[in-house]
Structure formats: structure tokens, C-alpha cells
Design a protein around this motif. Structure first.
Motif, short mmCIF file in Angstrom:
data_model
loop_
_atom_site.label_atom_id
_atom_site.label_comp_id
_atom_site.label_asym_id
_atom_site.label_seq_id
_atom_site.Cartn_x
_atom_site.Cartn_y
_atom_site.Cartn_z
N UNK A 133 0.84 -1.20 0.00
CA UNK A 133 0.00 0.00 0.00
C UNK A 133 0.87 1.25 0.00
N UNK A 134 0.84 2.05 -1.07
CA UNK A 134 1.63 3.29 -1.10
C UNK A 134 0.98 4.35 -0.22
N UNK A 135 1.80 4.97 0.62
CA UNK A 135 1.26 5.99 1.54
C UNK A 135 1.65 7.40 1.13
N UNK A 136 2.58 7.56 0.19
CA UNK A 136 2.96 8.90 -0.24
C UNK A 136 4.17 8.90 -1.13
N UNK A 137 4.46 10.08 -1.68
CA UNK A 137 5.64 10.25 -2.54
C UNK A 137 6.69 11.05 -1.78
N UNK A 138 7.94 10.67 -1.94
CA UNK A 138 9.02 11.25 -1.14
C UNK A 138 9.77 12.34 -1.89
N UNK A 139 10.47 13.15 -1.11
CA UNK A 139 11.14 14.35 -1.61
C UNK A 139 12.32 14.01 -2.51
N UNK A 140 12.45 14.79 -3.56
CA UNK A 140 13.59 14.76 -4.47
C UNK A 140 14.10 16.19 -4.59
N UNK A 141 15.29 16.39 -5.17
CA UNK A 141 15.84 17.74 -5.22
C UNK A 141 14.93 18.74 -5.93
N UNK A 142 14.87 19.93 -5.37
CA UNK A 142 14.14 21.02 -6.00
C UNK A 142 15.08 21.87 -6.84
N UNK A 143 14.65 23.05 -7.25
CA UNK A 143 15.52 23.93 -8.04
C UNK A 143 16.78 24.29 -7.27
N UNK A 144 17.88 24.39 -7.98
CA UNK A 144 19.13 24.76 -7.33
C UNK A 144 20.32 24.25 -8.10
N UNK A 145 21.50 24.40 -7.53
CA UNK A 145 22.71 23.95 -8.20
C UNK A 145 22.81 22.43 -8.18
N UNK A 146 23.69 21.88 -8.97
CA UNK A 146 23.75 20.44 -9.18
C UNK A 146 24.04 19.65 -7.91
N UNK A 147 24.67 20.30 -6.92
CA UNK A 147 25.01 19.54 -5.73
C UNK A 147 23.92 19.59 -4.67
N UNK A 148 22.83 20.32 -4.89
CA UNK A 148 21.77 20.41 -3.89
C UNK A 148 20.87 19.18 -4.00
N UNK A 149 21.31 18.10 -3.41
CA UNK A 149 20.59 16.83 -3.52
C UNK A 149 19.85 16.49 -2.24
N UNK A 150 19.53 17.49 -1.44
CA UNK A 150 18.91 17.19 -0.15
C UNK A 150 17.43 16.92 -0.23
N UNK A 151 16.75 17.24 -1.29
CA UNK A 151 15.33 16.98 -1.39
C UNK A 151 14.50 18.16 -0.92
N UNK A 152 13.33 18.31 -1.49
CA UNK A 152 12.42 19.39 -1.13
C UNK A 152 11.04 18.80 -0.91
#
Length: 369
Positions: A74-93
Motif C-alpha cells: 500500500x503506497x502511503x505517499x511520494x518522497x522528496x527529491x531535489x528542487x531547483x538549485x545547483x547540481x550539488x543540492x541533492x537534499x530533497x524538497x
């Protein structure tokens, strides 16, 4: 079974509502749909009622997610991926803001499967899907202290036309990743994976702290080397110290960037890529397992890793080559940052890799700060 499923999904939703405003691991949470699926799921299905999360806004359309749904999860939600920013901003939004590392909020969880790793590490879901084009499952798994698997390139369908990205999964335990693989593979893929044989400890392996070119943080290397030593002492691996047994690669950065940019030959890095392929083929022809740190560095701050620091240095060679690779929690640096041990196996040996990882997990109990 329905009652148990309701409890599992309901508990996951409650934890997400309570913890995610601080963690920021989710883009969307599907309360009504998840509870409806729980009421109607067929109890005899292998994953009936298991709550899971999908990577990013399109994750529910992925091949792996569809197979998990067919198995009753059962899927409960979608998880964060990087938002707008420089190539190294991989923390998720996420919906509540920037995704943080569950162990140190001042550090990134890694990316791009940032929210998936953070959600699993915080106990919001037992399993989350991911995808790995340069280390995007293994790096956040390492930095969030969970298990992460990048499957052999091409084993599962992927929309990535460059061929670099492969489907993956993040779990708290290796056993859950084995369940995932069993449910997402079709019968033909299962037969093919089984044909690569099963690993029986001790498994011959070598350890490389840097693959011959990376600059590995001594604090990271100490943790990983200690973990490898424990595996050897417990008889999980047999380290090959013979002359010429270790693996040294050429830096694959230029080749990866060229392929990602649309040049399948590897552009200026074509020669390095070809030489690495030759060395990897020769290595895995004689040795079934390679051990390295997942990243040469610790989780960095949200402002970025600094100039000329590539967290992908030890992972993206295996996106170019297609080998399956996993991140297993190895321990923590003195400042409380999780460190991952990377296990790499021959192409198609995903089942064997998970068996080795499960044996390794049993002798690497992690005392979490």
C-alpha cells in the motif's frame, strides 16, 4: 490480515503526520487512498497491507511500484527529491521544506532519493523505492544509516534513456530488500538471477578505500575498514591479499558526465571508461565481491560539499559499468554521521549480492546514537 494491514498503514500515516513536518521527507501523503487500499487488499497477496513510499511525484508510475501494488503493498505517499538549485543540492524538497538528515538536521540526507532514505531511517515506512543514476540510492542510504540496493542496469525497466539509472530500494533490513526483489522481478528475471549462483561464506573479496583515485576522508575510511575487518573475522568474507588482487580504476567523472550529456561513447572519458570495463571484467572473473566506502566524504551541510568534492566518486563507476551495488550501514564517525559500506557484485548477481549483504548485516549490528 486486514486488521493487521489497517494497523500497519494507520501507524505509518500517524508517524508521518507527527514527524514529517520536521523531517520534510514527503511531497504528498495519500491518507484516504492508502486506507481505502488497505480495506480492499486481498489478504493472500505476499505483501498485503505493507506500507511503502515511492520516490518523487512520478514514483507511483514506476515499474517497481506497480509490481509492489500487484503484490498487495500500500503506497502511503511520494518522497522528496531535489528542487531547483545547483547540481550539488541533492537534499530533497518536501511539502514542509528542505529534507534533513534524521541523525543531524544540519546535514543533508544525500540524494536524489533523499526523502525515501530519510523516511525509512526515521521509521515512517519500512520500504521506499528509489532510483540510482550516480549513487542516488546508495549515497542517501549510507548517509541515513539504512540499506540501499542499486540493481543491475537493465534488470528492471527504467525511463532513463542514457542507461545510467537503475531501479533501487531503501529498507531498514536486508531481508526487506530481498522481499522487494522477489516481488518486482518477473519469472524470467528470477531464473536469470538464480543462474548466477548463490554465495556461501566466506566469500572472496578485496577492499579498496579509494578505487585508486578518490580522496577518502580518514574518519570515513576508519569506520569502513573496521567493518570490513569484522566481516573477515566472522568468516563472512575472505580477503584476498595476493599481489595484483586489488582493484584500481581510472576516475570515471568525465565519462559519466559525457554519457549523461547524451554522448554514449563517454566523450573525453571514453578511454577511461573502456579501461575500467576491462579491469572490472577481469576482477569479477576471479573475485565475486568488491568492498569500498559508499562515499569518500561524510554527509555535508545543506550549503554543499565544497569545491572539487564529489560524493559520487566511489559510486558512479558502477552506473557506467552496470554492476549491482549496495550500501550497508557500517557505523558512525565521531561526530555522529552515518557511514556506508559499498558491496559490488558481478552483473546480474543481484540475488547473490543480497545474500552476502544479509550475512554481513548479521555481524554488523549498528549501535545507533
Amino acid at each position: 490480515m486486514v486488521g493487521e494491514s489497517w494497523w500497519a498503514v494507520g501507524e505509518a500515516l500517524e508517524r508521518i503526520d507527527r514527524i514529517d513536518p520536521r523531517l520534510c521527507a514527503f511531497i504528498e501523503v495519500w491518507h484516504a487512498d492508502a486506507l481505502h487500499r488497505t480495506r480492499t487488499v486481498e489478504g493472500q497477496l505476499p505483501l498485503a497491507g505493507l506500507p511503502f513510499a515511492v520516490k518523487g511525484p512520478t514514483g507511483l508510475r514506476s515499474y517497481a511500484a506497480r509490481r509492489l501494488l500487484a503484490a498487495g503493498a500500500v503506497p502511503v505517499g511520494s518522497t522528496a527529491v531535489p528542487g531547483p538549485g545547483t547540481y550539488w543540492q541533492t537534499w530533497g524538497l518536501g511539502a514542509h521544506g528542505r529534507t534533513v538528515n534524521p541523525y543531524r538536521a544540519d546535514r543533508t540526507p544525500g540524494g536524489s532519493s533523499a526523502g525515501s532514505a530519510a523516511a525509512v531511517a526515521a521509521g515512517l515506512v519500512p520500504l521506499a523505492t528509489g532510483s540510482d543514476g550516480a549513487g542516488s540510492v546508495r549515497i542517501p542510504a549510507a548517509w541515513c544509516g539504512v540499506f540501499g540496493l542499486k540493481t543491475t542496469n537493465g534488470l528492471l525497466p527504467t525511463p532513463d534513456r542514457t542507461g545510467l539509472a537503475s531501479a533501487g530500494v531503501l529498507t531498514r533490513r536486508v531481508a526487506d530488500a530481498r522481499t522487494y526483489l522477489r516481488c518486482v522481478l518477473d519469472d524470467g528475471a528470477v531464473t536469470s538471477a538464480a543462474a548466477h549462483g548463490r554465495a556461501s561464506p566466506p566469500v572472496a573479496a578485496t577492499y579498496s578505500p579509494d578505487l585508486g583515485f578518490a580522496r577518502t576522508d580518514p574518519a570515513v575510511e576508519v569506520v569502513v575498514r573496521a567493518a570490513v575487518g569484522r566481516l573477515a573475522a566472522a568468516g563472512v568474507v575472505r580477503l584476498d591479499g595476493a599481489p595484483g588482487s586489488s582493484l584500481s580504476l581510472l576516475d570515471p567523472r568525465e565519462a559519466w558526465l559525457a554519457v549523461r550529456g547524451g554522448d554514449p561513447s563517454g566523450g573525453a572519458g571514453a578511454g577511461a571508461r573502456e579501461e575500467n570495463e576491462r579491469r572490472l571484467d577481469a576482477y569479477f572473473a576471479r573475485t565475486p565481491l568488491l568492498l569500498t566506502p559508499v562515499t569518500p566524504n561524510r554527509p555535508h551541510g545543506h550549503e554543499g560539499p565544497g569545491p572539487d568534492v564529489y560524493s559520487t566518486a566511489l559510486t558512479w563507476a558502477f552506473n557506467l559499468s552496470g554492476h549491482p551495488a549496495a550500501s550497508l550501514p557500517a557505523g558512525f564517525t565521531p561526530d555522529g554521521c552515518p557511514v556506508g559500506l559499498q558491496l559490488v557484485a558481478g552483473r546480474g548477481a543481484d540475488v547473490s549480492l543480497l545474500e552476502i549483504a544479509g550475512a554481513a548485516e548479521s555481524v554488523l549490528p549498528i549501535v545507533r546514537p
